[in-house]
Design a protein around this motif. Structure first.
Motif, PDB file in Angstrom:
ATOM      1  N   SER A  36      -7.223 -63.930  77.255  1.00 27.51           N
ATOM      2  CA  SER A  36      -6.725 -62.846  78.105  1.00 27.51           C
ATOM      3  C   SER A  36      -7.179 -61.471  77.621  1.00 27.51           C
ATOM      4  CB  SER A  36      -5.204 -62.886  78.177  1.00 27.51           C
ATOM      5  OG  SER A  36      -4.644 -62.718  76.888  1.00 27.51           O
ATOM      6  N   SER A  37      -7.444 -61.336  76.325  1.00 31.01           N
ATOM      7  CA  SER A  37      -7.908 -60.055  75.810  1.00 31.01           C
ATOM      8  C   SER A  37      -8.707 -60.292  74.534  1.00 31.01           C
ATOM      9  CB  SER A  37      -6.725 -59.128  75.516  1.00 31.01           C
ATOM     10  OG  SER A  37      -5.947 -59.651  74.461  1.00 31.01           O
ATOM     11  N   PRO A  38      -9.711 -59.436  74.272  1.00 27.39           N
ATOM     12  CA  PRO A  38     -10.463 -59.600  73.026  1.00 27.39           C
ATOM     13  C   PRO A  38      -9.571 -59.292  71.825  1.00 27.39           C
ATOM     14  CG  PRO A  38     -11.130 -57.583  74.137  1.00 27.39           C
ATOM     15  CD  PRO A  38     -10.176 -58.300  75.057  1.00 27.39           C
ATOM     16  N   GLN A  39      -9.799 -60.006  70.755  1.00 28.76           N
ATOM     17  CA  GLN A  39      -8.997 -59.838  69.554  1.00 28.76           C
ATOM     18  C   GLN A  39      -9.912 -59.645  68.358  1.00 28.76           C
ATOM     19  OE1 GLN A  39      -6.640 -63.423  69.497  1.00 28.76           O
ATOM     20  NE2 GLN A  39      -5.324 -62.729  71.156  1.00 28.76           N
ATOM     21  N   ARG A  40      -9.418 -58.921  67.387  1.00 26.37           N
ATOM     22  CA  ARG A  40     -10.146 -58.715  66.129  1.00 26.37           C
ATOM     23  C   ARG A  40      -9.249 -59.238  65.008  1.00 26.37           C
ATOM     24  NH1 ARG A  40     -13.239 -53.368  65.867  1.00 26.37           N
ATOM     25  NH2 ARG A  40     -14.704 -54.706  66.957  1.00 26.37           N
ATOM     26  N   ILE A  41      -9.733 -60.271  64.329  1.00 27.91           N
ATOM     27  CA  ILE A  41      -8.978 -60.890  63.245  1.00 27.91           C
ATOM     28  C   ILE A  41      -9.381 -60.234  61.932  1.00 27.91           C
ATOM     29  CG2 ILE A  41      -8.442 -63.039  62.054  1.00 27.91           C
ATOM     30  CD1 ILE A  41      -9.429 -64.543  64.572  1.00 27.91           C
ATOM     31  N   PHE A  42      -8.454 -59.507  61.328  1.00 24.94           N
ATOM     32  CA  PHE A  42      -8.687 -58.938  59.997  1.00 24.94           C
ATOM     33  C   PHE A  42      -8.260 -59.984  58.978  1.00 24.94           C
ATOM     34  CE2 PHE A  42      -8.740 -55.127  62.519  1.00 24.94           C
ATOM     35  CZ  PHE A  42      -9.709 -54.359  61.895  1.00 24.94           C
ATOM     36  N   TYR A  43      -9.200 -60.383  58.110  1.00 23.68           N
ATOM     37  CA  TYR A  43      -8.908 -61.471  57.179  1.00 23.68           C
ATOM     38  C   TYR A  43      -9.021 -61.082  55.704  1.00 23.68           C
ATOM     39  CZ  TYR A  43     -13.988 -62.078  56.810  1.00 23.68           C
ATOM     40  OH  TYR A  43     -15.328 -61.870  56.602  1.00 23.68           O
ATOM     41  N   HIS A  44      -9.576 -59.908  55.385  1.00 19.72           N
ATOM     42  CA  HIS A  44      -9.685 -59.529  53.970  1.00 19.72           C
ATOM     43  C   HIS A  44      -9.861 -58.025  53.842  1.00 19.72           C
ATOM     44  CE1 HIS A  44     -10.531 -59.951  49.732  1.00 19.72           C
ATOM     45  NE2 HIS A  44     -11.695 -59.362  49.853  1.00 19.72           N
ATOM     46  N   THR A  45      -9.027 -57.432  52.989  1.00 15.65           N
ATOM     47  CA  THR A  45      -9.138 -56.004  52.682  1.00 15.65           C
ATOM     48  C   THR A  45      -9.137 -55.861  51.171  1.00 15.65           C
ATOM     49  OG1 THR A  45      -7.939 -55.433  54.700  1.00 15.65           O
ATOM     50  CG2 THR A  45      -8.089 -53.724  53.007  1.00 15.65           C
ATOM     51  N   VAL A  46     -10.046 -55.035  50.666  1.00 13.44           N
ATOM     52  CA  VAL A  46     -10.139 -54.840  49.213  1.00 13.44           C
ATOM     53  C   VAL A  46     -10.669 -53.434  48.916  1.00 13.44           C
ATOM     54  CG1 VAL A  46     -12.475 -55.812  49.028  1.00 13.44           C
ATOM     55  CG2 VAL A  46     -10.971 -55.872  47.048  1.00 13.44           C
ATOM     56  N   ILE A  47     -10.143 -52.869  47.844  1.00 12.83           N
ATOM     57  CA  ILE A  47     -10.648 -51.611  47.290  1.00 12.83           C
ATOM     58  C   ILE A  47     -11.007 -51.922  45.840  1.00 12.83           C
ATOM     59  CG2 ILE A  47     -10.079 -49.229  46.608  1.00 12.83           C
ATOM     60  CD1 ILE A  47     -10.208 -49.504  49.637  1.00 12.83           C
ATOM     61  N   ASN A  48     -12.167 -51.468  45.387  1.00 13.41           N
ATOM     62  CA  ASN A  48     -12.547 -51.692  43.984  1.00 13.41           C
ATOM     63  C   ASN A  48     -11.444 -51.190  43.065  1.00 13.41           C
ATOM     64  OD1 ASN A  48     -14.937 -52.567  45.104  1.00 13.41           O
ATOM     65  ND2 ASN A  48     -16.243 -51.089  44.041  1.00 13.41           N
ATOM     66  N   GLU A  49     -11.185 -51.955  42.035  1.00 17.52           N
ATOM     67  CA  GLU A  49     -10.061 -51.700  41.136  1.00 17.52           C
ATOM     68  C   GLU A  49     -10.018 -50.274  40.596  1.00 17.52           C
ATOM     69  OE1 GLU A  49      -8.307 -53.553  37.005  1.00 17.52           O
ATOM     70  OE2 GLU A  49      -9.602 -54.799  38.235  1.00 17.52           O
ATOM     71  N   GLU A  50     -11.157 -49.728  40.225  1.00 14.71           N
ATOM     72  CA  GLU A  50     -11.164 -48.384  39.636  1.00 14.71           C
ATOM     73  C   GLU A  50     -10.772 -47.287  40.633  1.00 14.71           C
ATOM     74  OE1 GLU A  50     -15.596 -49.350  40.478  1.00 14.71           O
ATOM     75  OE2 GLU A  50     -13.816 -50.432  39.849  1.00 14.71           O
ATOM     76  N   TYR A  51     -10.705 -47.624  41.928  1.00 14.68           N
ATOM     77  CA  TYR A  51     -10.308 -46.654  42.952  1.00 14.68           C
ATOM     78  C   TYR A  51      -8.907 -46.929  43.492  1.00 14.68           C
ATOM     79  CZ  TYR A  51     -15.142 -45.154  42.879  1.00 14.68           C
ATOM     80  OH  TYR A  51     -16.362 -44.679  42.483  1.00 14.68           O
ATOM     81  N   GLY A  52      -8.218 -47.884  42.892  1.00 12.37           N
ATOM     82  CA  GLY A  52      -6.878 -48.235  43.334  1.00 12.37           C
ATOM     83  C   GLY A  52      -5.885 -47.099  43.116  1.00 12.37           C
ATOM     84  N   GLY A  53      -4.800 -47.141  43.868  1.00 15.60           N
ATOM     85  CA  GLY A  53      -3.724 -46.171  43.698  1.00 15.60           C
ATOM     86  C   GLY A  53      -4.001 -44.792  44.254  1.00 15.60           C
ATOM     87  N   GLN A  54      -5.060 -44.649  45.040  1.00 13.41           N
ATOM     88  CA  GLN A  54      -5.419 -43.332  45.584  1.00 13.41           C
ATOM     89  C   GLN A  54      -5.186 -43.232  47.095  1.00 13.41           C
ATOM     90  OE1 GLN A  54      -9.307 -41.999  44.204  1.00 13.41           O
ATOM     91  NE2 GLN A  54      -9.139 -43.343  42.413  1.00 13.41           N
ATOM     92  N   GLY A  55      -4.576 -44.253  47.663  1.00 11.20           N
ATOM     93  CA  GLY A  55      -4.292 -44.234  49.092  1.00 11.20           C
ATOM     94  C   GLY A  55      -5.464 -44.609  49.973  1.00 11.20           C
TER      95      GLY A  55
END
Length: 117
Positions: A36-55
């Motif tokens: 009935s409608s196109p869908q986008r499946i988000f299956y993985h999100t990652v930020i390199n560890e050294e950039y973590g905690g910065q929003g």
């Protein structure tokens, strides 16, 4: 972090966070024909560890979801981060489709060949 940029890279099926031209994070997806409608499946999100905690993951999710919804897709949040982000940002809830077994079978079919390579 002010020098981070976010871009959509449709050839690689992901949204990317870049710092000094280098990809330091991504939100990967697969587009799915939900009938009935196109869908986008988000299956993985990652930020390199050294950039973590910065929003950066939140900024990435916001850009990815905003562009996905603007393009007429419903969001299927298989990725735990995206799922949690939507819970904390209910303005996206009406643009979300529930995860169905067909979504997981589809991801398995399209991602499994890469895992064997």
């Amino acid at each position: 972090m002010n020098d981070a940029t976010i871009r959509h890279n449709p050839e690689r099926e992901r949204f990317e966070v870049l710092v000094a031209g280098n990809v330091i994070g991504k939100a990967a997806y697969k587009d799915y024909d939900g009938g009935s409608s196109p869908q986008r499946i988000f299956y993985h999100t990652v930020i390199n560890e050294e950039y973590g905690g910065q929003g950066l993951a939140g900024k990435l999710a916001t850009a990815a979801l905003d562009e996905t919804v603007s393009a007429g897709f419903r969001v299927v949040p298989v990725c735990p981060f995206i799922k949690k982000f939507i819970t904390k940002n209910p303005e996206y809830a009406s643009d979300t489709a529930p995860i169905a077994p067909a979504h997981l079978e589809f991801l398995n079919d399209v991602l499994a060949p890469r895992a064997r390579a």
